[in-house]
Design a protein around this motif. Structure first.
Motif, PDB file in Angstrom:
ATOM      1  N   SER A 119      11.165   4.633 -13.404  1.00  0.00           N
ATOM      2  CA  SER A 119      11.626   5.448 -12.070  1.00  0.00           C
ATOM      3  C   SER A 119      10.528   5.423 -11.044  1.00  0.00           C
ATOM      4  CB  SER A 119      12.013   6.720 -12.380  1.00  0.00           C
ATOM      5  OG  SER A 119      11.292   7.622 -13.024  1.00  0.00           O
ATOM      6  N   SER A 120       9.261   5.231 -11.595  1.00  0.00           N
ATOM      7  CA  SER A 120       8.009   5.640 -10.576  1.00  0.00           C
ATOM      8  C   SER A 120       8.077   4.102  -9.877  1.00  0.00           C
ATOM      9  CB  SER A 120       6.904   5.680 -11.425  1.00  0.00           C
ATOM     10  OG  SER A 120       6.984   7.184 -11.704  1.00  0.00           O
TER      11      SER A 120
ATOM     12  N   LEU B   2       0.754  -1.299  -0.024  1.00  0.00           N
ATOM     13  CA  LEU B   2      -0.123   0.104   0.048  1.00  0.00           C
ATOM     14  C   LEU B   2       0.977   1.289   0.046  1.00  0.00           C
ATOM     15  CD1 LEU B   2      -2.802   1.275   0.233  1.00  0.00           C
ATOM     16  CD2 LEU B   2      -2.657   1.045   2.602  1.00  0.00           C
ATOM     17  N   ALA B   3       1.928   1.369   0.872  1.00  0.00           N
ATOM     18  CA  ALA B   3       2.939   2.384   0.929  1.00  0.00           C
ATOM     19  C   ALA B   3       3.386   2.614  -0.343  1.00  0.00           C
ATOM     20  CB  ALA B   3       3.782   2.302   2.185  1.00  0.00           C
ATOM     21  N   GLY B   4       3.992   1.633  -1.116  1.00  0.00           N
ATOM     22  CA  GLY B   4       4.941   1.559  -2.167  1.00  0.00           C
ATOM     23  C   GLY B   4       4.048   2.033  -3.384  1.00  0.00           C
ATOM     24  N   ILE B   5       2.485   1.236  -3.463  1.00  0.00           N
ATOM     25  CA  ILE B   5       1.774   2.020  -4.503  1.00  0.00           C
ATOM     26  C   ILE B   5       1.583   3.588  -4.203  1.00  0.00           C
ATOM     27  CG2 ILE B   5      -0.604   1.683  -5.446  1.00  0.00           C
ATOM     28  CD1 ILE B   5      -0.212  -1.385  -4.821  1.00  0.00           C
ATOM     29  N   ALA B   6       1.205   3.823  -3.144  1.00  0.00           N
ATOM     30  CA  ALA B   6       0.830   5.391  -2.869  1.00  0.00           C
ATOM     31  C   ALA B   6       2.022   6.279  -3.234  1.00  0.00           C
ATOM     32  CB  ALA B   6       0.498   5.428  -1.622  1.00  0.00           C
ATOM     33  N   VAL B   7       3.058   5.915  -2.976  1.00  0.00           N
ATOM     34  CA  VAL B   7       4.201   6.823  -3.277  1.00  0.00           C
ATOM     35  C   VAL B   7       4.806   6.812  -4.734  1.00  0.00           C
ATOM     36  CG1 VAL B   7       6.939   7.040  -2.976  1.00  0.00           C
ATOM     37  CG2 VAL B   7       5.288   6.650  -0.983  1.00  0.00           C
ATOM     38  N   GLY B   8       4.525   5.620  -5.347  1.00  0.00           N
ATOM     39  CA  GLY B   8       5.007   5.420  -6.811  1.00  0.00           C
ATOM     40  C   GLY B   8       3.920   6.030  -7.747  1.00  0.00           C
TER      41      GLY B   8
ATOM     42  N   LEU C 167       8.827   0.389  -5.512  1.00  0.00           N
ATOM     43  CA  LEU C 167       9.504  -0.983  -4.924  1.00  0.00           C
ATOM     44  C   LEU C 167      10.330  -0.734  -3.760  1.00  0.00           C
ATOM     45  CD1 LEU C 167       9.927  -3.151  -8.388  1.00  0.00           C
ATOM     46  CD2 LEU C 167       8.198  -3.542  -6.404  1.00  0.00           C
ATOM     47  N   ALA C 168      11.037   0.184  -3.946  1.00  0.00           N
ATOM     48  CA  ALA C 168      12.056   0.445  -2.873  1.00  0.00           C
ATOM     49  C   ALA C 168      11.423   0.978  -1.717  1.00  0.00           C
ATOM     50  CB  ALA C 168      12.934   1.417  -3.286  1.00  0.00           C
ATOM     51  N   PHE C 169      10.281   1.716  -1.820  1.00  0.00           N
ATOM     52  CA  PHE C 169       9.674   2.388  -0.631  1.00  0.00           C
ATOM     53  C   PHE C 169       8.890   1.120  -0.003  1.00  0.00           C
ATOM     54  CE2 PHE C 169       8.816   6.108   1.465  1.00  0.00           C
ATOM     55  CZ  PHE C 169       7.500   6.170   2.144  1.00  0.00           C
ATOM     56  N   ALA C 170       8.109   0.132  -0.683  1.00  0.00           N
ATOM     57  CA  ALA C 170       7.462  -0.755  -0.413  1.00  0.00           C
ATOM     58  C   ALA C 170       8.432  -2.006   0.481  1.00  0.00           C
ATOM     59  CB  ALA C 170       6.835  -1.506  -1.527  1.00  0.00           C
ATOM     60  N   GLY C 171       9.433  -1.960   0.075  1.00  0.00           N
ATOM     61  CA  GLY C 171      10.423  -3.059   0.660  1.00  0.00           C
ATOM     62  C   GLY C 171      10.669  -2.368   1.997  1.00  0.00           C
TER      63      GLY C 171
END
Length: 142
Positions: A109-110, A91-97, A115-119
């Motif tokens: 890049s998005s 959820l966090a990774g999708i929102a930030v991307g 993916l980095a934020f989700a991990g």
């Protein structure tokens, strides 16, 4: 000297705190959803005048994020801690991307930032769940 007696733990019964639980259950998701929607519509403007399409984008983004946060907070306990951590990370990774893609960045890049934020968020959520629950998934007694 006498031994120290343990303080009994109070458990909430089904009749206590019903209205507080309902209000508190939607308070955080709605606040985060509104802030996310406002930020999404602001990023989509690119410094120009606000249009109806950008306001709709913000509204839909707010509703989707608030609904997802509410669902994870309400029904997430049914998942094992590993899957719950992956769900919060996703959820966090999708929102930030998505927000990063609104700024005009490339899809690659998005997706990479998401993916980095989700991990990172999944690892942090797993650590939080692992250290605050016992082996059966119940909250720790401390």
């Amino acid at each position: 000297m006498a031994a120290h007696a343990a303080v009994p733990v109070r458990r909430r019964t089904s009749t206590q705190g019903r209205t507080h639980g309902r209000t508190h259950g939607w308070g955080v998701p709605l606040t985060l959803g509104v802030l996310y929607g406002l930020y999404a519509s602001t990023v989509a403007r690119h410094g120009g005048a606000a249009t109806l399409g950008q306001l709709w984008l913000g509204l839909v983004s707010a509703v989707v994020l608030a609904g997802a946060i509410y669902a994870l907070r309400r029904y997430g306990r049914a998942l094992p801690r590993e899957l719950r951590a992956v769900a919060w990370g996703s959820l966090a990774g999708i929102a930030v991307g998505f927000l990063f893609s609104l700024s005009g960045a490339s899809v690659l890049s998005s997706a990479g930032l998401g993916l980095a934020f989700a991990g990172v968020n999944a690892a942090g959520a797993f650590y939080l769940f692992y250290t605050h629950e016992d082996a059966a998934g119940r909250p720790a007694p401390y």
